[in-house]
Design a protein around this motif. Structure first.
Motif, mmCIF file in Angstrom:
data_model
loop_
_atom_site.group_PDB
_atom_site.id
_atom_site.type_symbol
_atom_site.label_atom_id
_atom_site.label_comp_id
_atom_site.label_asym_id
_atom_site.label_seq_id
_atom_site.Cartn_x
_atom_site.Cartn_y
_atom_site.Cartn_z
ATOM 1 N N ALA A 1 -3.716 69.162 14.063
ATOM 2 C CA ALA A 1 -2.471 68.596 14.601
ATOM 3 C C ALA A 1 -1.442 68.384 13.497
ATOM 4 O O ALA A 1 -0.238 68.612 13.710
ATOM 5 C CB ALA A 1 -2.777 67.273 15.302
ATOM 6 N N THR A 2 -1.887 67.968 12.334
ATOM 7 C CA THR A 2 -0.967 67.775 11.202
ATOM 8 C C THR A 2 -0.325 69.095 10.803
ATOM 9 O O THR A 2 0.883 69.161 10.539
ATOM 10 C CB THR A 2 -1.721 67.160 10.008
ATOM 11 O OG1 THR A 2 -2.209 65.865 10.369
ATOM 12 C CG2 THR A 2 -0.813 67.041 8.798
ATOM 13 N N HIS A 3 -1.118 70.160 10.748
ATOM 14 C CA HIS A 3 -0.562 71.465 10.387
ATOM 15 C C HIS A 3 0.449 71.933 11.434
ATOM 16 O O HIS A 3 1.508 72.469 11.076
ATOM 17 C CB HIS A 3 -1.689 72.489 10.256
ATOM 18 C CG HIS A 3 -1.250 73.795 9.680
ATOM 19 N ND1 HIS A 3 -1.343 74.106 8.345
ATOM 20 C CD2 HIS A 3 -0.682 74.887 10.268
ATOM 21 C CE1 HIS A 3 -0.860 75.312 8.118
ATOM 22 N NE2 HIS A 3 -0.463 75.815 9.273
ATOM 23 N N VAL A 4 0.134 71.728 12.693
ATOM 24 C CA VAL A 4 1.055 72.118 13.758
ATOM 25 C C VAL A 4 2.360 71.345 13.636
ATOM 26 O O VAL A 4 3.462 71.917 13.725
ATOM 27 C CB VAL A 4 0.405 71.889 15.133
ATOM 28 C CG1 VAL A 4 1.432 72.064 16.254
ATOM 29 C CG2 VAL A 4 -0.771 72.835 15.331
ATOM 30 N N TYR A 5 2.260 70.025 13.404
ATOM 31 C CA TYR A 5 3.473 69.204 13.316
ATOM 32 C C TYR A 5 4.301 69.583 12.092
ATOM 33 O O TYR A 5 5.533 69.702 12.186
ATOM 34 C CB TYR A 5 3.092 67.723 13.251
ATOM 35 C CG TYR A 5 4.305 66.825 13.096
ATOM 36 C CD1 TYR A 5 5.069 66.467 14.202
ATOM 37 C CD2 TYR A 5 4.694 66.379 11.843
ATOM 38 C CE1 TYR A 5 6.200 65.678 14.059
ATOM 39 C CE2 TYR A 5 5.825 65.586 11.694
ATOM 40 C CZ TYR A 5 6.567 65.231 12.801
ATOM 41 O OH TYR A 5 7.682 64.455 12.647
ATOM 42 N N LEU A 6 3.661 69.769 10.942
ATOM 43 C CA LEU A 6 4.403 70.092 9.726
ATOM 44 C C LEU A 6 5.059 71.468 9.818
ATOM 45 O O LEU A 6 6.144 71.681 9.260
ATOM 46 C CB LEU A 6 3.477 70.025 8.511
ATOM 47 C CG LEU A 6 2.985 68.633 8.113
ATOM 48 C CD1 LEU A 6 2.057 68.709 6.909
ATOM 49 C CD2 LEU A 6 4.156 67.703 7.806
ATOM 50 N N THR A 7 4.430 72.393 10.521
ATOM 51 C CA THR A 7 5.053 73.700 10.744
ATOM 52 C C THR A 7 6.319 73.559 11.573
ATOM 53 O O THR A 7 7.365 74.157 11.257
ATOM 54 C CB THR A 7 4.064 74.649 11.448
ATOM 55 O OG1 THR A 7 2.880 74.791 10.640
ATOM 56 C CG2 THR A 7 4.691 76.013 11.661
ATOM 57 N N LYS B 1 12.564 72.656 11.504
ATOM 58 C CA LYS B 1 13.683 71.806 11.903
ATOM 59 C C LYS B 1 14.489 71.316 10.710
ATOM 60 O O LYS B 1 15.645 70.907 10.868
ATOM 61 C CB LYS B 1 13.162 70.594 12.683
ATOM 62 C CG LYS B 1 12.567 70.929 14.037
ATOM 63 C CD LYS B 1 13.643 71.372 15.011
ATOM 64 C CE LYS B 1 13.065 71.637 16.392
ATOM 65 N NZ LYS B 1 14.119 72.044 17.361
ATOM 66 N N HIS B 2 13.910 71.345 9.511
ATOM 67 C CA HIS B 2 14.581 70.817 8.327
ATOM 68 C C HIS B 2 14.625 71.894 7.250
ATOM 69 O O HIS B 2 13.725 72.727 7.138
ATOM 70 C CB HIS B 2 13.856 69.583 7.798
ATOM 71 C CG HIS B 2 13.776 68.464 8.783
ATOM 72 N ND1 HIS B 2 12.850 68.447 9.811
ATOM 73 C CD2 HIS B 2 14.520 67.332 8.916
ATOM 74 C CE1 HIS B 2 13.028 67.346 10.532
ATOM 75 N NE2 HIS B 2 14.022 66.639 10.006
ATOM 76 N N SER B 3 15.665 71.857 6.448
ATOM 77 C CA SER B 3 15.853 72.892 5.427
ATOM 78 C C SER B 3 14.815 72.798 4.316
ATOM 79 O O SER B 3 14.425 73.803 3.727
ATOM 80 C CB SER B 3 17.252 72.777 4.817
ATOM 81 O OG SER B 3 17.452 71.474 4.269
ATOM 82 N N SER B 4 14.363 71.594 4.004
ATOM 83 C CA SER B 4 13.352 71.417 2.949
ATOM 84 C C SER B 4 12.430 70.265 3.327
ATOM 85 O O SER B 4 12.843 69.314 4.004
ATOM 86 C CB SER B 4 14.019 71.134 1.597
ATOM 87 O OG SER B 4 14.772 69.934 1.659
ATOM 88 N N GLN B 5 11.203 70.367 2.881
ATOM 89 C CA GLN B 5 10.223 69.327 3.166
ATOM 90 C C GLN B 5 10.307 68.225 2.122
ATOM 91 O O GLN B 5 10.389 68.509 0.923
ATOM 92 C CB GLN B 5 8.806 69.900 3.170
ATOM 93 C CG GLN B 5 8.454 70.675 4.422
ATOM 94 C CD GLN B 5 6.964 70.901 4.537
ATOM 95 O OE1 GLN B 5 6.233 70.772 3.580
ATOM 96 N NE2 GLN B 5 6.519 71.234 5.726
ATOM 97 N N GLY C 1 9.087 61.995 18.977
ATOM 98 C CA GLY C 1 10.491 61.736 18.658
ATOM 99 C C GLY C 1 10.709 60.723 17.561
ATOM 100 O O GLY C 1 11.746 60.077 17.514
ATOM 101 N N LEU C 2 9.740 60.571 16.669
ATOM 102 C CA LEU C 2 9.916 59.629 15.560
ATOM 103 C C LEU C 2 10.461 60.293 14.307
ATOM 104 O O LEU C 2 10.601 59.655 13.272
ATOM 105 C CB LEU C 2 8.561 58.974 15.220
ATOM 106 C CG LEU C 2 7.928 58.108 16.310
ATOM 107 C CD1 LEU C 2 6.585 57.599 15.822
ATOM 108 C CD2 LEU C 2 8.833 56.964 16.685
ATOM 109 N N ASP C 3 10.769 61.565 14.382
ATOM 110 C CA ASP C 3 11.121 62.308 13.176
ATOM 111 C C ASP C 3 12.500 61.942 12.637
ATOM 112 O O ASP C 3 12.796 62.216 11.482
ATOM 113 C CB ASP C 3 11.076 63.812 13.462
ATOM 114 C CG ASP C 3 12.032 64.189 14.591
ATOM 115 O OD1 ASP C 3 13.076 64.766 14.283
ATOM 116 O OD2 ASP C 3 11.709 63.897 15.754
ATOM 117 N N ALA C 4 13.353 61.323 13.452
ATOM 118 C CA ALA C 4 14.716 61.041 12.990
ATOM 119 C C ALA C 4 14.715 60.187 11.728
ATOM 120 O O ALA C 4 15.470 60.406 10.800
ATOM 121 C CB ALA C 4 15.499 60.341 14.097
#
Length: 662
Positions: free
Chosen positions: A485-491, A496-500, A597-600
């Motif tokens: 699940a972590t790999h799926v979310y980080l992908t 969605k973001h230009s850099s991690q 939806g906590l990514d903001a």
């Protein structure tokens, strides 16, 4: 072919003993060099070299002594000098100061080593007794006696070090020994030592509280009692670095002569053995420099010079290593601080010696920095094993297909698709924040860091009711579910973001590391954890799903999770295989993490990082002490540092510091 065998037989008859003795010395040099590296580097090649040298060193010396004791009566007069080599073989059996055991199991065999010690000492004594060296009044006789004494002492020292590493400090003691050990002294604080002089006091602190990891890895020990002022005066960074250094110190306790060397009798042995070896060398050189000296084969004389010169060099290295070690620095510093003002001369001497030791260690560290060599007390790396990459690459890899045909697919894939990476720079900060959460919580509470395994993090972030099922399942399944699940979310997050951010990178490293432990080092997990779920999930994904790349597999997992979260689990779910259940649960969790939806405000990254840190703390706290100690010989593990820091917290050493942080 027959001619070649005859040549080998003739060579063995003429030069077999010489070859064995010189091989024995060469193996000691190899062990001296490589053993100093192994607790700072995790390398399979290095392990193979040390393992081979360790086994061959004892085998070669023992075989040579046995061969000499059986054939001494057949030696020609010109080869009688070979009897002088028997004490050197005892010296080689004593080993090098930085390696007495290859694995933790070797310490338990100290009685076997004691029996071997007795037999080999008798064999060496017999060889000398039967040789002409002891019957002729030459300088070789006192030289042989000196080297025999040195060999017996150094070999006995190794056996004693193995015994010290294998036994508990409470074994066979009186009941009063089960009391409390007092750590610290209210009369002294580290502030009385300048930071620029003792390199922020890491060495002194690590040695002063070494009883804490000893209690964790080598117990049972007496209960620990610390001064209140000892636990609240130091930064988290200092304590974290002290825990790192204690990995090196504990390696010395279990795998070297450190517990014996850094005592008054250990120091005496280093000085006496060096002086005795030098004296023996001078006697031998004097004997062969005389015109009417003891006549013997010229090649034997050269071999004797090599053994004597080599023994002197090794003894000098042993003495210098003991003098300028962190053990000596800590001992001299503590002795200087505690010295009474009445005994001013003794205090000045100890201060001078501590300055010399510190200066030498400072120059070595500075030279290493200039040479670009990292100053490490352990490997400083974390193993990495990504399940998604394993499945996508092994599905099309020819080597994996060959391993599957040979029935070694699991072993090969675990080996090939496991790597290592440096510990993230923000790992220490993440760990500190996580330990703070358990301040004031009972150790028996399910929300304490010792027990939560992600449960407390979900409660703090308001996700417990929805995601509690993901941490309430078996540990190995929970690890796999959160890893996928972590790999799926980080992908998804990366797209969605230009850099991690650094936190995202740290999360991926933590996730890969825990799965690495499950796949490659399951003995570092709690006893009830099993690789079976991992194997079943590999079979499910590799052999029963259709995909062409990592992105394709991640998309498949996410779509499966969205479908399950929308329609709910099938009534037939419980009748499916374990691999199917784990895959569906991982898919559901991955889809839920994306939909929360906590990514903001990076809230989801914070949640995932807290869950992985709690899983790591849970694993480190419940890992068997023997497993922690075993891994010290291969560079150490980050979860061992975590375990030491958690032991600091359990004994109250971190209590004041964490209260202040909170």
């Amino acid at each position: 072919m027959a001619g070649g065998i005859e040549v080998l037989v003739v060579f063995w008859r003429e030069w077999g003993i010489q070859a064995l003795v010189l091989l024995s010395f060469t193996l000691q040099v190899i062990l001296l060099i490589t053993a100093e590296i192994r607790h700072r580097k995790d390398s399979g090649v290095l392990r193979a070299i040390i393992w081979s040298a360790y086994l061959l060193a004892d085998t070669t010396a023992i075989y040579a002594l046995g061969h000499m004791s059986v054939n001494i009566s057949k030696w020609l007069p010109e080869h009688q000098l070979m009897a002088f080599w028997a004490p050197f073989l005892l010296l080689h059996l004593g080993g090098q100061d930085n390696i007495t055991a290859y694995s933790i199991e070797d310490n338990r065999l100290w009685l076997r080593h004691l029996q071997t010690f007795v037999v080999q000492v008798v064999a060496a004594a017999y060889i000398l007794y039967e040789s002409s060296i002891m019957t002729r009044r030459t300088l070789l006789r006192p030289a042989a006696i000196l080297m025999f004494v040195v060999g017996v002492i150094k070999y006995g020292e190794r056996v004693w070090a193995l015994n010290c590493a294998s036994s508990s400090n409470l074994s066979g003691k009186n009941y009063q020994s089960f009391g409390r050990v007092h750590i610290g002294d209210s009369r002294i604080t580290f502030e009385c030592i300048p930071d620029d002089f003792y390199h922020e006091n890491v060495t002194l602190l690590a040695h002063r509280i070494l009883t804490i990891p000893l209690h964790l890895f080598k117990g049972p020990l007496p209960l620990l009692e610390l001064d209140n002022d000892l636990s609240g005066s130091y930064s988290w960074e200092l304590m974290y670095r002290a825990a790192e250094m204690q990995l090196s110190l504990m390696y010395g306790v279990f795998y070297s002569k450190a517990p014996v060397i850094h005592t008054w009798y250990g120091n005496c042995i280093r000085v006496i053995s060096l002086m005795a070896t030098i004296t023996a060398a001078l006697l031998v050189f004097r004997q062969f420099s005389e015109e009417d000296g003891y006549w013997c084969n010229r090649a034997d004389v050269r071999a004797t010079y090599v053994l004597l010169d080599g023994a002197i060099v090794l003894e000098v290295i042993s003495l210098l290593a003991a003098m300028f070690s962190s053990w000596a620095e800590a001992s001299l510093t503590s002795s200087t601080l505690y010295a009474s003002s009445i005994n001013l001369f003794s205090c000045l001497i100890r201060t001078f010696l501590s300055l010399v030791v510190y200066s030498a260690r400072y120059l070595v560290k500075r030279a290493m920095r200039k040479a670009g060599m990292p100053l490490r007390y352990w490997s400083g790396s974390m193993g990495q094993h990504n399940f998604i990459h394993l499945c996508t690459q092994s599905k099309v890899s020819r080597s994996s297909k060959v391993a599957r045909w040979m029935g070694r697919e699991d072993w090969w894939n675990t080996l090939v698709y496991s790597t290592s990476t440096p510990v993230p720079a923000n790992f220490s900060e993440l760990l500190e924040k996580q330990l703070v959460q358990s301040v004031g919580i009972s150790n028996e509470s399910r929300d304490h860091i010792n027990n939560s395994r992600g449960r407390a993090a979900l409660k703090r972030m308001g996700c417990h009711d929805e995601l509690a099922w993901s941490v309430d399942i078996q540990l190995e399944e929970s690890i796999l579910v959160w890893h996928v699940a972590t790999h799926v979310y980080l992908t998804w997050y990366d797209k969605k973001h230009s850099s991690q951010p650094n936190l995202a990178n740290a999360i991926q490293v933590l996730s890969n590391y825990i799965v690495f432990l499950l796949a490659a080092r399951p003995y570092m997990l709690p006893d009830n954890a099993s690789r079976q779920r991992y194997v079943e999930l590999c079979d499910k994904v590799i052999n029963h799903l259709e995909y062409s790349s990592a992105e394709d597999l991640v998309r498949l997992i996410r779509e499966n999770g969205e479908r399950l979260n929308t329609s709910g689990p099938s009534p037939e779910l419980e009748r499916r295989s374990e691999g199917d259940l784990t895959f569906d649960r991982a898919s559901q969790l991955g889809a839920k993490l994306i939909s929360k939806g906590l990514d903001a405000a990076d809230g989801m990254l914070d949640l995932i990082s807290q869950v992985w840190m709690e899983i790591m703390c849970y694993v480190s706290y419940r890992c068997r002490p023997e497993s922690h100690a075993r891994q010290l010989s291969d560079g150490g593990e980050i979860i061992t540092i975590v375990a030491i820091l958690m032991e600091y917290m359990r004994t109250g050493f971190l209590k004041e510091r964490l209260h202040g942080f909170r």
